[in-house]
Motif scaffolding. Structure first.
Motif, mmCIF file in Angstrom:
data_model
loop_
_atom_site.group_PDB
_atom_site.id
_atom_site.type_symbol
_atom_site.label_atom_id
_atom_site.label_comp_id
_atom_site.label_asym_id
_atom_site.label_seq_id
_atom_site.Cartn_x
_atom_site.Cartn_y
_atom_site.Cartn_z
ATOM 1 N N MET A 78 0.843 -1.194 0.000
ATOM 2 C CA MET A 78 0.000 0.000 0.000
ATOM 3 C C MET A 78 0.882 1.250 0.000
ATOM 4 S SD MET A 78 -3.138 0.813 2.605
ATOM 5 C CE MET A 78 -3.855 -0.821 2.522
ATOM 6 N N LYS A 79 0.486 2.240 -0.759
ATOM 7 C CA LYS A 79 1.267 3.485 -0.837
ATOM 8 C C LYS A 79 1.096 4.294 0.448
ATOM 9 C CE LYS A 79 2.883 3.178 -5.114
ATOM 10 N NZ LYS A 79 3.416 1.818 -4.948
ATOM 11 N N ARG A 80 2.071 5.170 0.697
ATOM 12 C CA ARG A 80 2.085 5.910 1.966
ATOM 13 C C ARG A 80 0.846 6.786 2.136
ATOM 14 N NH1 ARG A 80 7.599 8.668 3.045
ATOM 15 N NH2 ARG A 80 6.776 8.662 5.149
ATOM 16 N N ALA A 81 0.381 7.430 1.049
ATOM 17 C CA ALA A 81 -0.800 8.295 1.152
ATOM 18 C C ALA A 81 -2.034 7.467 1.529
ATOM 19 C CB ALA A 81 -1.023 9.027 -0.161
ATOM 20 N N ALA A 124 -4.197 3.117 19.527
ATOM 21 C CA ALA A 124 -2.753 2.864 19.618
ATOM 22 C C ALA A 124 -2.343 1.749 18.656
ATOM 23 C CB ALA A 124 -2.370 2.500 21.049
ATOM 24 N N GLN A 125 -3.174 0.712 18.537
ATOM 25 C CA GLN A 125 -2.879 -0.378 17.593
ATOM 26 C C GLN A 125 -2.883 0.137 16.159
ATOM 27 O OE1 GLN A 125 -5.160 -3.952 17.901
ATOM 28 N NE2 GLN A 125 -4.574 -4.352 20.006
ATOM 29 N N ALA A 126 -3.872 0.974 15.843
ATOM 30 C CA ALA A 126 -3.943 1.539 14.486
ATOM 31 C C ALA A 126 -2.721 2.402 14.206
ATOM 32 C CB ALA A 126 -5.228 2.355 14.321
ATOM 33 N N LEU A 127 -2.302 3.206 15.185
ATOM 34 C CA LEU A 127 -1.122 4.052 15.015
ATOM 35 C C LEU A 127 0.134 3.214 14.823
ATOM 36 C CD1 LEU A 127 -1.825 6.740 17.763
ATOM 37 C CD2 LEU A 127 -1.708 7.163 15.310
ATOM 38 N N LEU A 128 0.264 2.161 15.622
ATOM 39 C CA LEU A 128 1.443 1.294 15.521
ATOM 40 C C LEU A 128 1.480 0.569 14.174
ATOM 41 C CD1 LEU A 128 2.018 -0.524 18.917
ATOM 42 C CD2 LEU A 128 3.691 0.737 17.576
ATOM 43 N N SER A 129 0.344 0.035 13.747
ATOM 44 C CA SER A 129 0.291 -0.661 12.462
ATOM 45 C C SER A 129 0.648 0.287 11.326
ATOM 46 C CB SER A 129 -1.111 -1.236 12.212
ATOM 47 O OG SER A 129 -1.390 -2.232 13.163
ATOM 48 N N TYR A 130 0.099 1.503 11.415
ATOM 49 C CA TYR A 130 0.418 2.521 10.409
ATOM 50 C C TYR A 130 1.910 2.846 10.441
ATOM 51 C CZ TYR A 130 1.238 7.214 8.665
ATOM 52 O OH TYR A 130 1.775 8.290 8.031
ATOM 53 N N GLY A 131 2.451 3.055 11.662
ATOM 54 C CA GLY A 131 3.861 3.415 11.799
ATOM 55 C C GLY A 131 4.782 2.360 11.207
ATOM 56 N N ASP A 166 4.364 2.307 7.349
ATOM 57 C CA ASP A 166 4.966 3.488 6.723
ATOM 58 C C ASP A 166 6.487 3.389 6.738
ATOM 59 O OD1 ASP A 166 4.424 6.114 5.489
ATOM 60 O OD2 ASP A 166 5.563 6.854 7.208
ATOM 61 N N GLU A 167 7.060 2.888 7.825
ATOM 62 C CA GLU A 167 8.510 2.679 7.886
ATOM 63 C C GLU A 167 8.946 1.693 6.806
ATOM 64 O OE1 GLU A 167 10.884 4.026 9.884
ATOM 65 O OE2 GLU A 167 9.411 5.337 10.810
ATOM 66 N N GLN A 168 8.135 0.645 6.614
ATOM 67 C CA GLN A 168 8.464 -0.350 5.588
ATOM 68 C C GLN A 168 8.462 0.275 4.202
ATOM 69 O OE1 GLN A 168 5.463 -3.296 6.654
ATOM 70 N NE2 GLN A 168 7.085 -4.737 7.065
ATOM 71 N N GLN A 169 7.496 1.159 3.959
ATOM 72 C CA GLN A 169 7.439 1.840 2.662
ATOM 73 C C GLN A 169 8.698 2.670 2.436
ATOM 74 O OE1 GLN A 169 5.503 1.923 -0.040
ATOM 75 N NE2 GLN A 169 4.341 0.218 0.767
#
Ligand SMILES: [Zn+2]
Length: 129
Positions: free
Chosen positions: A1-4, A48-55, A58-61
């Motif tokens: 998935m793209k960062r945006a 917090a789970q949503a933020l962590l999953s996103y983080g 996004d780092e992987q991207q």
């Protein structure tokens, strides 16, 4: 998935959790402070789970964009490794279990496996599903 798209998903998830709190607040009658606190903490954990999953995603991207196209050399025998897809991984965090996918490489010569360095490299605890 793209960062945006990742960022948009996160925003929708956080808004959905705020709505969940509001819906609960509207439906139930009068709340004690303890009820409000318990619900707020339950929803904060979801956020917090949503933020962590996103983080992590996004780092992987970012890492993926910076990584050279060439496949890595085996840390055991030095030969070229092969891309092995993105197996699911799980990490137990303070906000609960986070699931995500990571690039994986394996060595056809000696059988060693490698997850390229990323946000999970230092934390250890993750396990293949
Ligand atoms: Zn090897």
């Amino acid at each position: 998935m793209k960062r945006a798209a990742l960022k948009k998903n996160l925003e929708q998830e956080v808004l959905a959790q705020v709505k969940r709190f509001n819906d609960w607040k509207q439906q139930e009658g009068v709340h004690s402070f303890e009820d409000l606190e318990a619900k707020a903490l339950e929803i904060a954990k979801e956020v917090a789970q949503a933020l962590l999953s996103y983080g992590v995603a996004d780092e992987q991207q970012m890492e993926h964009q910076q990584r050279p196209e060439a496949e890595p050399n085996c840390p055991e025998c030095g030969r070229a490794m092969r891309y092995g897809g993105q197996p699911g991984k799980k990490i137990d965090s303070k906000a609960g279990t986070i699931s995500f996918k990571r690039d994986y490489y394996h060595c056809p010569a000696c059988g060693a496996g490698l997850f390229p360095p990323g946000p999970t490299a230092e934390s250890g605890g993750g396990q293949l599903e």
